[in-house]
Design a protein around this motif. Structure first.
Motif, PDB file in Angstrom:
ATOM      1  N   GLU A 166       0.824  -1.210   0.000  1.00  0.00           N
ATOM      2  CA  GLU A 166       0.000   0.000   0.000  1.00  0.00           C
ATOM      3  C   GLU A 166       0.859   1.262   0.000  1.00  0.00           C
ATOM      4  O   GLU A 166       0.560   2.240  -0.690  1.00  0.00           O
ATOM      5  CB  GLU A 166      -0.930  -0.004   1.209  1.00  0.00           C
ATOM      6  N   VAL A 167       1.925   1.243   0.781  1.00  0.00           N
ATOM      7  CA  VAL A 167       2.810   2.402   0.857  1.00  0.00           C
ATOM      8  C   VAL A 167       3.503   2.644  -0.483  1.00  0.00           C
ATOM      9  O   VAL A 167       3.565   3.785  -0.976  1.00  0.00           O
ATOM     10  CB  VAL A 167       3.848   2.219   1.987  1.00  0.00           C
ATOM     11  N   LEU A 168       4.022   1.601  -1.085  1.00  0.00           N
ATOM     12  CA  LEU A 168       4.714   1.749  -2.367  1.00  0.00           C
ATOM     13  C   LEU A 168       3.758   2.218  -3.469  1.00  0.00           C
ATOM     14  O   LEU A 168       4.133   3.051  -4.308  1.00  0.00           O
ATOM     15  CB  LEU A 168       5.375   0.426  -2.767  1.00  0.00           C
ATOM     16  N   ASP A 169       2.535   1.702  -3.468  1.00  0.00           N
ATOM     17  CA  ASP A 169       1.557   2.157  -4.456  1.00  0.00           C
ATOM     18  C   ASP A 169       1.256   3.645  -4.282  1.00  0.00           C
ATOM     19  O   ASP A 169       1.137   4.383  -5.267  1.00  0.00           O
ATOM     20  CB  ASP A 169       0.260   1.348  -4.340  1.00  0.00           C
ATOM     21  N   LEU A 191       4.172   5.633  -5.665  1.00  0.00           N
ATOM     22  CA  LEU A 191       4.136   5.684  -7.131  1.00  0.00           C
ATOM     23  C   LEU A 191       3.107   6.675  -7.649  1.00  0.00           C
ATOM     24  O   LEU A 191       3.244   7.206  -8.749  1.00  0.00           O
ATOM     25  CB  LEU A 191       3.837   4.289  -7.696  1.00  0.00           C
ATOM     26  N   ALA A 192       2.070   6.939  -6.852  1.00  0.00           N
ATOM     27  CA  ALA A 192       0.994   7.834  -7.266  1.00  0.00           C
ATOM     28  C   ALA A 192       1.293   9.302  -6.995  1.00  0.00           C
ATOM     29  O   ALA A 192       0.448  10.172  -7.254  1.00  0.00           O
ATOM     30  CB  ALA A 192      -0.310   7.443  -6.557  1.00  0.00           C
ATOM     31  N   GLN A 193       2.496   9.629  -6.494  1.00  0.00           N
ATOM     32  CA  GLN A 193       2.829  11.006  -6.164  1.00  0.00           C
ATOM     33  C   GLN A 193       2.874  11.896  -7.413  1.00  0.00           C
ATOM     34  O   GLN A 193       3.391  11.495  -8.458  1.00  0.00           O
ATOM     35  CB  GLN A 193       4.186  11.066  -5.457  1.00  0.00           C
ATOM     36  N   THR A 194       2.360  13.090  -7.268  1.00  0.00           N
ATOM     37  CA  THR A 194       2.371  14.033  -8.386  1.00  0.00           C
ATOM     38  C   THR A 194       3.750  14.645  -8.597  1.00  0.00           C
ATOM     39  O   THR A 194       4.016  15.220  -9.658  1.00  0.00           O
ATOM     40  CB  THR A 194       1.359  15.168  -8.142  1.00  0.00           C
ATOM     41  N   GLU A 195       4.632  14.542  -7.585  1.00  0.00           N
ATOM     42  CA  GLU A 195       5.972  15.121  -7.682  1.00  0.00           C
ATOM     43  C   GLU A 195       7.047  14.074  -7.413  1.00  0.00           C
ATOM     44  O   GLU A 195       8.038  14.350  -6.739  1.00  0.00           O
ATOM     45  CB  GLU A 195       6.117  16.287  -6.691  1.00  0.00           C
ATOM     46  N   ASP A 215       4.045   1.853   7.057  1.00  0.00           N
ATOM     47  CA  ASP A 215       2.738   1.956   7.703  1.00  0.00           C
ATOM     48  C   ASP A 215       2.058   3.315   7.525  1.00  0.00           C
ATOM     49  O   ASP A 215       1.150   3.651   8.268  1.00  0.00           O
ATOM     50  CB  ASP A 215       2.842   1.638   9.192  1.00  0.00           C
ATOM     51  N   MET A 216       2.495   4.106   6.541  1.00  0.00           N
ATOM     52  CA  MET A 216       1.856   5.392   6.264  1.00  0.00           C
ATOM     53  C   MET A 216       1.543   5.473   4.771  1.00  0.00           C
ATOM     54  O   MET A 216       2.450   5.554   3.943  1.00  0.00           O
ATOM     55  CB  MET A 216       2.751   6.553   6.684  1.00  0.00           C
ATOM     56  N   VAL A 217       0.252   5.427   4.439  1.00  0.00           N
ATOM     57  CA  VAL A 217      -0.176   5.588   3.048  1.00  0.00           C
ATOM     58  C   VAL A 217      -0.249   7.076   2.749  1.00  0.00           C
ATOM     59  O   VAL A 217      -0.843   7.856   3.513  1.00  0.00           O
ATOM     60  CB  VAL A 217      -1.535   4.913   2.811  1.00  0.00           C
ATOM     61  N   LEU A 218       0.340   7.480   1.638  1.00  0.00           N
ATOM     62  CA  LEU A 218       0.525   8.890   1.326  1.00  0.00           C
ATOM     63  C   LEU A 218      -0.551   9.412   0.388  1.00  0.00           C
ATOM     64  O   LEU A 218      -0.933   8.733  -0.575  1.00  0.00           O
ATOM     65  CB  LEU A 218       1.893   9.100   0.676  1.00  0.00           C
ATOM     66  N   CYS A 233      -4.039  17.195   6.394  1.00  0.00           N
ATOM     67  CA  CYS A 233      -3.626  15.802   6.511  1.00  0.00           C
ATOM     68  C   CYS A 233      -3.314  15.207   5.132  1.00  0.00           C
ATOM     69  O   CYS A 233      -4.209  15.096   4.291  1.00  0.00           O
ATOM     70  CB  CYS A 233      -4.745  15.025   7.193  1.00  0.00           C
ATOM     71  N   PHE A 234      -2.059  14.805   4.942  1.00  0.00           N
ATOM     72  CA  PHE A 234      -1.631  14.249   3.665  1.00  0.00           C
ATOM     73  C   PHE A 234      -1.126  12.806   3.804  1.00  0.00           C
ATOM     74  O   PHE A 234      -0.452  12.297   2.913  1.00  0.00           O
ATOM     75  CB  PHE A 234      -0.545  15.131   3.042  1.00  0.00           C
ATOM     76  N   GLY A 235      -1.450  12.160   4.917  1.00  0.00           N
ATOM     77  CA  GLY A 235      -1.066  10.762   5.101  1.00  0.00           C
ATOM     78  C   GLY A 235      -2.068  10.052   5.984  1.00  0.00           C
ATOM     79  O   GLY A 235      -2.737  10.675   6.813  1.00  0.00           O
ATOM     80  N   LYS A 236      -2.172   8.742   5.805  1.00  0.00           N
ATOM     81  CA  LYS A 236      -3.068   7.937   6.635  1.00  0.00           C
ATOM     82  C   LYS A 236      -2.269   6.790   7.242  1.00  0.00           C
ATOM     83  O   LYS A 236      -1.654   5.987   6.523  1.00  0.00           O
ATOM     84  CB  LYS A 236      -4.227   7.377   5.813  1.00  0.00           C
ATOM     85  N   TYR A 237      -2.282   6.724   8.566  1.00  0.00           N
ATOM     86  CA  TYR A 237      -1.543   5.691   9.276  1.00  0.00           C
ATOM     87  C   TYR A 237      -2.310   4.374   9.216  1.00  0.00           C
ATOM     88  O   TYR A 237      -3.495   4.319   9.547  1.00  0.00           O
ATOM     89  CB  TYR A 237      -1.332   6.116  10.734  1.00  0.00           C
TER      90      TYR A 237
END
Length: 307
Positions: free
Chosen positions: A19-22, A25-29, A108-111, A235-239
């Motif tokens: 989940e974290v790696l996905d 990969l989805a980051q705009t920057e 453990d932090m989805v971005l 909030c830009f992350g979900k634990y």
């Protein structure tokens, strides 16, 4: 393009790591940043104790190679524990490669897609002053979206070292302060570190230290170096770490992390002035000493009842 590298810290939770790696990969920057996996291993070199299954370690490495085929895997030969795994990542990225900053993400932090955008803005500010320690953009995890909107531009205190950034300047100074901590842990598994020895040493230096885990040490050290660690309110992350070293499903549910609402777009932040940073440091120092005094008073009461 921003070239601040990314370190992904991993151990034995491939389900979370995916989940974290996905989300990374989805980051705009994301740009052309270097991405590293610092993968800890399963078996202690000191006692032979097993702390993970080989298949989970292998699954984490395979996942990273699948998602980031041009990324770099740095696999430990044996189990290092969380403190040493972070240390080797920091030494490689700051000391060997000479980066001015780096972003560290555990499994453990989805971005949010805008996490790196916000981190780049925080990093740029951190480079303008020597008062910043750690910085992150996971925000006020429990605040409803409307409450976040009311204070979206605000920069506030960082409570947990989650999905954080760090400058080489702060790491260099903090590494010197932590030198005794790492020496006390040499030849031991992380879970068997001599907590009493560590606490007594740093209390003698005037630190209001109550525990000896690596996060607490870095938080106290940052405060002792007269620096402030900052976070966004938006909030830009979900634990997602319901199962791990510090959380169980029960404690995760009790904190309400599942209810986190992500902020939908990047924010132009109102960064603190020098005066505000001084006030933030004074507040952080008071919080640390108040907690220390409360724990010492509680321990004294327990000792009296025991005697």
């Amino acid at each position: 393009m921003n070239q601040t590298p990314i370190a992904v810290m991993s151990f034995n939770r491939p389900r979370y790591l995916r989940e974290v790696l996905d989300s990374l990969l989805a980051q705009t920057e994301l740009d052309n940043r270097s991405v590293y996996l610092f993968q800890d291993n399963a078996v202690s070199p000191h006692t032979g104790a097993r702390f993970a299954e080989d298949k989970d370690v292998a699954a984490c490495v395979a996942l990273f190679r699948e998602k980031f085929p041009t990324g770099t895997v740095v696999l430990a030969e044996h189990n290092l524990g969380i403190a040493r795994n972070f240390l080797r990542a920091e030494e490689l990225l700051f000391q060997t490669l000479g980066n001015d900053g780096c972003y560290f993400f555990e499994d453990d932090m989805v971005l949010s897609p805008h996490y790196l955008t916000m981190m780049d803005r925080l990093h740029a500010f951190a480079q303008t002053t020597d008062r910043i320690g750690y910085f992150a953009a996971f925000g006020a995890l429990m605040a409803p979206l409307q409450k976040q909107r009311e204070r979206a531009k605000t920069v506030t205190r960082l409570s947990y070292h989650w999905a954080f950034g760090l400058t080489r300047r702060h790491w260099t100074d903090l590494r010197a302060w932590l030198d005794a901590y790492y020496k006390f842990g040499e030849g031991r598994d992380y879970k068997h570190r001599n907590r009493r020895e560590i606490v007594e040493h740093y209390r003698a230096l005037g630190a209001p230290l109550m525990g000896a885990n690596q996060d607490v040490m870095k938080q106290i050290g940052t405060c002792m170096l007269r620096r402030v660690s900052i976070n966004t309110v938006a909030c830009f992350g979900k634990y997602i770490g319901a199962e791990g070293l510090h959380f169980t499903q029960e404690t995760y549910d009790r904190h309400g992390f599942e209810r986190t609402e992500l902020y939908p777009e990047p924010v132009e932040l109102d960064f603190p002035t020098a005066e505000t940073l001084e006030q933030m440091h004074a507040k952080e120092t008071k919080i640390r000493w108040d907690r220390f005094s409360t724990v010492r008073a509680r321990d004294a009461r327990r000792a009296l009842r025991t005697n």
